[in-house]
Design an enzyme around this catalytic site. Structure first.
Site, PDB file in Angstrom:
ATOM      1  N   ARG A  48     -26.461  23.766  18.319  1.00 22.01           N
ATOM      2  CA  ARG A  48     -27.761  24.122  17.729  1.00 22.01           C
ATOM      3  C   ARG A  48     -27.885  23.550  16.317  1.00 22.01           C
ATOM      4  O   ARG A  48     -28.884  22.891  15.991  1.00 22.01           O
ATOM      5  CB  ARG A  48     -27.899  25.638  17.713  1.00 22.01           C
ATOM      6  CG  ARG A  48     -29.170  26.180  17.071  1.00 22.01           C
ATOM      7  CD  ARG A  48     -29.254  27.686  17.315  1.00 22.01           C
ATOM      8  NE  ARG A  48     -30.250  28.348  16.503  1.00 22.01           N
ATOM      9  CZ  ARG A  48     -31.546  28.390  16.773  1.00 22.01           C
ATOM     10  NH1 ARG A  48     -32.006  27.749  17.828  1.00 22.01           N
ATOM     11  NH2 ARG A  48     -32.386  29.045  16.012  1.00 22.01           N
ATOM     12  N   HIS A  90     -22.304  27.398  18.392  1.00 25.53           N
ATOM     13  CA  HIS A  90     -23.434  27.216  17.483  1.00 25.53           C
ATOM     14  C   HIS A  90     -23.509  25.790  16.947  1.00 25.53           C
ATOM     15  O   HIS A  90     -24.566  25.370  16.444  1.00 25.53           O
ATOM     16  CB  HIS A  90     -23.313  28.191  16.309  1.00 25.53           C
ATOM     17  CG  HIS A  90     -24.512  28.203  15.404  1.00 25.53           C
ATOM     18  ND1 HIS A  90     -25.720  28.768  15.770  1.00 25.53           N
ATOM     19  CD2 HIS A  90     -24.699  27.701  14.155  1.00 25.53           C
ATOM     20  CE1 HIS A  90     -26.591  28.626  14.787  1.00 25.53           C
ATOM     21  NE2 HIS A  90     -25.992  27.977  13.794  1.00 25.53           N
ATOM     22  N   HIS A 131     -36.726  28.987  14.658  1.00 31.95           N
ATOM     23  CA  HIS A 131     -36.397  29.805  13.492  1.00 31.95           C
ATOM     24  C   HIS A 131     -37.668  30.436  12.944  1.00 31.95           C
ATOM     25  O   HIS A 131     -38.722  29.797  12.909  1.00 31.95           O
ATOM     26  CB  HIS A 131     -35.754  28.953  12.389  1.00 31.95           C
ATOM     27  CG  HIS A 131     -34.295  28.716  12.589  1.00 31.95           C
ATOM     28  ND1 HIS A 131     -33.793  27.540  13.068  1.00 31.95           N
ATOM     29  CD2 HIS A 131     -33.220  29.526  12.371  1.00 31.95           C
ATOM     30  CE1 HIS A 131     -32.464  27.610  13.128  1.00 31.95           C
ATOM     31  NE2 HIS A 131     -32.095  28.809  12.717  1.00 31.95           N
ATOM     32  N   LYS A 167     -32.274  35.821  20.536  1.00 30.05           N
ATOM     33  CA  LYS A 167     -31.922  36.631  19.373  1.00 30.05           C
ATOM     34  C   LYS A 167     -33.153  37.043  18.591  1.00 30.05           C
ATOM     35  O   LYS A 167     -33.230  38.157  18.066  1.00 30.05           O
ATOM     36  CB  LYS A 167     -30.959  35.841  18.481  1.00 30.05           C
ATOM     37  CG  LYS A 167     -30.507  36.571  17.233  1.00 30.05           C
ATOM     38  CD  LYS A 167     -29.571  35.704  16.421  1.00 30.05           C
ATOM     39  CE  LYS A 167     -29.123  36.392  15.143  1.00 30.05           C
ATOM     40  NZ  LYS A 167     -28.215  35.522  14.345  1.00 30.05           N
ATOM     41  N   TYR A 201     -30.037  23.764   6.363  1.00 28.86           N
ATOM     42  CA  TYR A 201     -29.476  22.651   7.136  1.00 28.86           C
ATOM     43  C   TYR A 201     -29.962  21.311   6.568  1.00 28.86           C
ATOM     44  O   TYR A 201     -29.193  20.356   6.437  1.00 28.86           O
ATOM     45  CB  TYR A 201     -29.904  22.749   8.596  1.00 28.86           C
ATOM     46  CG  TYR A 201     -29.273  23.873   9.361  1.00 28.86           C
ATOM     47  CD1 TYR A 201     -27.941  23.836   9.753  1.00 28.86           C
ATOM     48  CD2 TYR A 201     -30.017  25.002   9.711  1.00 28.86           C
ATOM     49  CE1 TYR A 201     -27.364  24.873  10.463  1.00 28.86           C
ATOM     50  CE2 TYR A 201     -29.453  26.037  10.429  1.00 28.86           C
ATOM     51  CZ  TYR A 201     -28.126  25.969  10.808  1.00 28.86           C
ATOM     52  OH  TYR A 201     -27.565  26.999  11.509  1.00 28.86           O
ATOM     53  N   ARG A 232     -29.058  28.575  21.358  1.00 27.14           N
ATOM     54  CA  ARG A 232     -27.902  29.433  21.119  1.00 27.14           C
ATOM     55  C   ARG A 232     -27.110  29.498  22.415  1.00 27.14           C
ATOM     56  O   ARG A 232     -27.657  29.328  23.511  1.00 27.14           O
ATOM     57  CB  ARG A 232     -28.359  30.833  20.707  1.00 27.14           C
ATOM     58  CG  ARG A 232     -29.202  30.851  19.434  1.00 27.14           C
ATOM     59  CD  ARG A 232     -29.725  32.243  19.152  1.00 27.14           C
ATOM     60  NE  ARG A 232     -30.487  32.286  17.899  1.00 27.14           N
ATOM     61  CZ  ARG A 232     -31.794  32.049  17.809  1.00 27.14           C
ATOM     62  NH1 ARG A 232     -32.489  31.747  18.908  1.00 27.14           N
ATOM     63  NH2 ARG A 232     -32.410  32.103  16.641  1.00 27.14           N
TER      64      ARG A 232
END
Length: 334
Positions: free
Chosen positions: A286, A283, A309, A204, A318, A177
């Site tokens: 990423r 972003h 994640h 995050k 994705y 990120r």
């Protein structure tokens, strides 16, 4: 003999008697404790979140003043009217939700009941979501091929060029990120024969700073490690922030680069390489790594090891997009 004061003990260290060779422990005043508590509570939120909240609360406060309404504590009816004003101004659902989160935080932190939990506010937001929709406006993925095109627009002979190459390649190869990119220090990098081991102190999904570790391979095509070491060597950075502003004449600042700068950098080189600037952001690096990995048949688990994640459904989103035309059900007859 010195005046007696409370003697320190293991359970609750305070001031000891003076003149007896014992270390003095400072007893904080109640005012100091209140200030420390305020700082501790502020640390419960990331700095980026606090900036967003501050902006949202300024917006809400200004609107309330314009209409002679009280912003703190605000009534549920006031919040409902504010929501309608935001919709009339063309705000997205996500923006309105972020402002409601700020209003809720402001009320709770001041000891007030939050008006955002009232039934009328909840019903208002349900109607807003139904009318406006909640589909996110996703930015495009900067895949390996697109990143290579961006790199071709950067001069490797200048200090700023070396920095920009390192940012693009570290962000892409680490699936980082933008806040993680600029938050890295030299001490977070461990050089090995196979590449660089990167320790991400806070992110995050790791607000409490437990730390996450990823690997950046040396690489044979984009060669991210080469770009990172070239930047650090040219800038002479041996400690502190890895990425910093470069001024006129190649003057290096001691300040840390902002995450907004990463987004601007991606947009600038996307435009220079002929891409639609509006479709790309920080972003994109990423998401570009995840998309490229999926296109190359990398397993979900391996992708998640790098992207960190927690929810596999996000990664599968994705992967599904990158494989939309692969083994398509209609390929044999359309």
């Amino acid at each position: 003999m010195s005046p007696s004061v409370i003697v320190a003990n293991e359970a609750f260290p305070v001031l000891t008697q003076e003149g007896e060779g014992r270390a003095l422990a400072v007893v904080p005043s109640l005012e100091d404790l209140h200030e420390r508590s305020r700082q501790t509570r502020r640390s419960s939120k990331a700095k980026g979140t606090l900036r967003v909240y501050a902006s949202a609360l300024r917006s809400f406060g200004d609107w309330c003043r314009q209409h002679d309404l009280v912003s703190l504590p605000a009534s549920p009816e006031t919040v409902v009217l504010f929501i309608e004003a935001e919709r009339a101004a063309g705000r997205k659902v996500s923006t309105i939700e972020a402002k409601l989160a700020a209003i809720r935080w402001a009320h709770i932190s001041k000891g007030h009941l939050s008006p955002t939990t009232a039934a009328v506010v909840i019903e208002e937001m349900q109607g807003i979501r139904r009318e406006l929709g909640v589909a996110p406006n996703k930015k495009k993925a900067a895949t390996a091929a697109l990143v290579a095109g961006m790199l071709a627009q950067i001069s490797a002979d200048t200090l700023k060029g070396k920095r920009d190459r390192a940012i693009l390649l570290l962000g892409f190869s680490g699936a980082l990120r933008r806040s993680e990119i600029v938050g890295l220090d030299v001490g977070d990098l461990e050089m090995t024969e196979e590449g660089i081991v990167v320790t991400i102190r806070r992110s995050k999904t790791d607000q409490e700073g437990q730390g996450q570790v990823i690997a950046i391979p040396t690489g044979e095509r984009l060669r991210p490690v080469e770009a990172i070491t070239a930047w650090l060597d040219a800038a002479g950075i041996t400690e502190g922030a890895i990425f910093r502003p470069v001024g006129k004449g190649g003057r290096l600042s001691a300040e840390r680069l902002t995450d907004r700068s990463v987004a601007d950098l991606v947009k600038r080189y996307a435009g220079a390489s002929g891409l639609d600037v509006a479709g790309y952001s920080g972003h994109s690096l990423r998401s570009g790594f995840i998309t490229t990995a999926a296109e190359n048949g990398v397993s979900e688990g391996s992708i998640m090891d790098q992207s960190r994640h927690r929810d596999m459904r996000t990664v599968r989103g994705y992967i599904r997009r990158s494989n939309l035309f692969r083994n398509h059900s209609g390929a044999s007859f359309l």
